[in-house]
Design a protein around this motif. Structure first.
Motif, PDB file in Angstrom:
ATOM      1  N   ASN A 238       1.660   1.902   3.478  1.00 23.16           N
ATOM      2  CA  ASN A 238       2.221   1.584   1.916  1.00 23.16           C
ATOM      3  C   ASN A 238       0.545   0.860   1.445  1.00 23.16           C
ATOM      4  O   ASN A 238       0.903   0.873   0.201  1.00 23.16           O
ATOM      5  CB  ASN A 238       3.213   0.785   2.096  1.00 23.16           C
ATOM      6  N   ARG A 239      -0.286   0.666   2.141  1.00 22.80           N
ATOM      7  CA  ARG A 239      -1.471  -0.342   1.333  1.00 22.80           C
ATOM      8  C   ARG A 239      -2.126   0.462   0.207  1.00 22.80           C
ATOM      9  O   ARG A 239      -1.955   0.022  -0.858  1.00 22.80           O
ATOM     10  CB  ARG A 239      -2.453  -0.609   2.633  1.00 22.80           C
ATOM     11  N   ALA A 240      -2.402   1.773   0.572  1.00 23.90           N
ATOM     12  CA  ALA A 240      -3.240   2.392  -0.569  1.00 23.90           C
ATOM     13  C   ALA A 240      -2.188   2.631  -1.650  1.00 23.90           C
ATOM     14  O   ALA A 240      -2.789   2.605  -2.887  1.00 23.90           O
ATOM     15  CB  ALA A 240      -3.733   3.776  -0.102  1.00 23.90           C
ATOM     16  N   LEU A 241      -0.874   2.940  -1.478  1.00 19.00           N
ATOM     17  CA  LEU A 241      -0.007   3.243  -2.551  1.00 19.00           C
ATOM     18  C   LEU A 241       0.039   2.016  -3.291  1.00 19.00           C
ATOM     19  O   LEU A 241       0.380   1.916  -4.551  1.00 19.00           O
ATOM     20  CB  LEU A 241       1.274   3.459  -1.806  1.00 19.00           C
ATOM     21  N   ILE A 242       0.127   0.814  -2.744  1.00 15.02           N
ATOM     22  CA  ILE A 242       0.242  -0.337  -3.573  1.00 15.02           C
ATOM     23  C   ILE A 242      -0.899  -0.601  -4.440  1.00 15.02           C
ATOM     24  O   ILE A 242      -0.663  -1.033  -5.658  1.00 15.02           O
ATOM     25  CB  ILE A 242       0.589  -1.555  -2.641  1.00 15.02           C
ATOM     26  N   VAL A 243      -2.067  -0.192  -3.976  1.00 15.76           N
ATOM     27  CA  VAL A 243      -3.188  -0.507  -4.442  1.00 15.76           C
ATOM     28  C   VAL A 243      -3.199   0.411  -5.928  1.00 15.76           C
ATOM     29  O   VAL A 243      -3.443  -0.039  -7.035  1.00 15.76           O
ATOM     30  CB  VAL A 243      -4.595  -0.382  -3.845  1.00 15.76           C
TER      31      VAL A 243
ATOM     32  N   GLN B 138       3.436  -9.557  -2.297  1.00 14.59           N
ATOM     33  CA  GLN B 138       5.007  -9.462  -2.423  1.00 14.59           C
ATOM     34  C   GLN B 138       5.592  -8.103  -2.355  1.00 14.59           C
ATOM     35  O   GLN B 138       6.576  -7.642  -1.712  1.00 14.59           O
ATOM     36  CB  GLN B 138       5.660 -10.324  -3.449  1.00 14.59           C
ATOM     37  N   LYS B 139       4.995  -7.355  -3.152  1.00 12.99           N
ATOM     38  CA  LYS B 139       5.329  -6.029  -3.544  1.00 12.99           C
ATOM     39  C   LYS B 139       5.145  -5.090  -2.238  1.00 12.99           C
ATOM     40  O   LYS B 139       6.029  -4.388  -1.683  1.00 12.99           O
ATOM     41  CB  LYS B 139       4.849  -5.173  -4.705  1.00 12.99           C
ATOM     42  N   TRP B 140       3.928  -5.206  -1.834  1.00 14.67           N
ATOM     43  CA  TRP B 140       3.601  -4.549  -0.417  1.00 14.67           C
ATOM     44  C   TRP B 140       4.572  -5.015   0.715  1.00 14.67           C
ATOM     45  O   TRP B 140       5.026  -3.839   1.347  1.00 14.67           O
ATOM     46  CB  TRP B 140       2.148  -5.247  -0.162  1.00 14.67           C
TER      47      TRP B 140
END
Length: 365
Positions: free
Chosen positions: A61-66, A93-95
């Protein structure tokens, strides 16, 4: 004699007291030296989700959050990105919350699959072994010249979607078989009647005159603006005469005068999928035209386009017998999702946020 016995008794008490104190000290020392139980990150109904599994979801999910913060707040990635706040939202927090929600949902779906007899091993290690097995199968199939649907090697995100989709399908089938999910004929009929036009009708055929003028380095019009200006002249003349010509012949002749390619095409229910993939703007524009109407100019796939609608058939309603199985499956999928949500709302969850935050911080180092 009495004094002697008393003295011996006192000595014995002293010795026993010393031995007891020594034993207590030894027990205390052993307790201090014993290793502490490993701290748990998350449990769902008593089943542990390991730190390695949570970290796997963080990575996915890292790239999706960015991208979310870039698209929503135009936030560029920097060393302060994870600690910053954007309209009250914090990337870190969202990540963490996104990874936790995804992990909890996956864990619940695995538990339901296990209860339904679909899988036996629902550990994270088992999940990774399945991913390795599937990728080996694809590689071997390719080596044997067999058909392989999709990529030869599934990356984490792709395999996660593939695995969970297959798991859901198998679990729904098992739950329908054991009576956990029941879809009645009456439910199917009500759904069919409620969405007859919106969902259960086949789009009618659209006949078009489709004019295109390519632009780019290898075309006559190197500059897009020049191509657009040429097409604007065609659009003006075609619009002026469209009201008196329903055959499309006039439009074809006018396009030829301007050196613009034009051809008649049909968009049917069978060809719509291909059209949506190859020329989505063309399909969207065509669906909004009435017979005899000319579209506005638009660019797509390196060309300027102009559409003239010759005819548009009404949508055809599909008989209930043709769609009842698909409707029942769709209703079963909806029921399954509601069961997952209900089970999650009732689940006993133990969550160690500080530990999760520490893992996330290690990941971005």
């Amino acid at each position: 004699m009495t004094l002697k016995l008393h003295s011996k008794r006192n000595q014995l008490i002293v010795i026993l007291t010393a031995l007891l104190a020594g034993s207590l000290l030894l027990i205390g020392a052993k307790k201090l030296q014993a290793p502490q139980a490993e701290e748990m990150l998350l449990t769902l109904n008593g089943q542990e989700a390991t730190a390695a599994e949570f970290n796997w979801h963080l990575q996915m999910n890292r790239a999706l959050i960015v991208d979310y913060f870039k698209q929503t707040y135009n936030a560029d990635y920097s060393k302060d990105f994870w600690s910053a706040y954007y309209s009250g939202e914090n990337p870190m927090q969202k990540w963490i919350n996104t990874a936790q929600t995804q992990l909890l949902t996956k864990r619940m779906e695995l538990q339901l699959a296990q209860e339904a007899g679909v899988v036996t091993d629902i550990s994270f290690e088992g999940f990774l072994k399945e991913m390795e097995r599937e990728n080996n199968r694809r590689s071997q199939a390719a080596a044997n010249k067999e058909v392989v649907y999709g990529p030869l090697h599934l990356e984490a995100q792709a395999y996660f979607s593939y695995y969970m989709s297959n798991l859901e399908e198998a679990t729904i089938e098992a739950m329908r078989s054991n009576g956990s999910i029941v879809i009645s004929d009456e439910q199917v009929k009500l759904e069919y009647a409620a969405n007859l036009i919106a969902k259960y009708s086949l789009p009618g055929t659209i006949r078009l005159e489709w004019a295109t003028l390519p632009f780019g380095p290898e075309t006559e019009y190197k500059d897009q603006q020049k191509a657009l200006e040429r097409m604007e002249k065609l659009h003006a003349i075609a619009t002026a005469t469209a009201a008196t010509d329903s055959s499309g012949t006039g439009f074809q002749d006018q396009a030829k005068e301007f050196g613009v390619n034009v051809g008649e095409v049909k968009i049917t229910s069978a060809s719509r999928r291909t059209a949506a993939l190859e020329n989505p703007k063309v399909l969207l524009t065509a669906e909004q035209l009435a017979p005899g109407e000319i579209s506005s100019l638009f660019a797509e796939n390196g060309a300027i386009h102009l559409l003239y609608c010759l005819s548009a058939d009404d949508a055809a309603v599909q008989p209930l017998d043709h769609v009842k199985d698909a409707i029942a499956l769709n209703l079963a999928q909806q029921k399954y999702r509601s069961i997952v949500d209900e089970k999650l709302s009732e689940a006993v969850v133990e969550w160690n946020y500080p530990m999760a935050e520490g893992l996330a911080n290690q990941t971005i180092q």
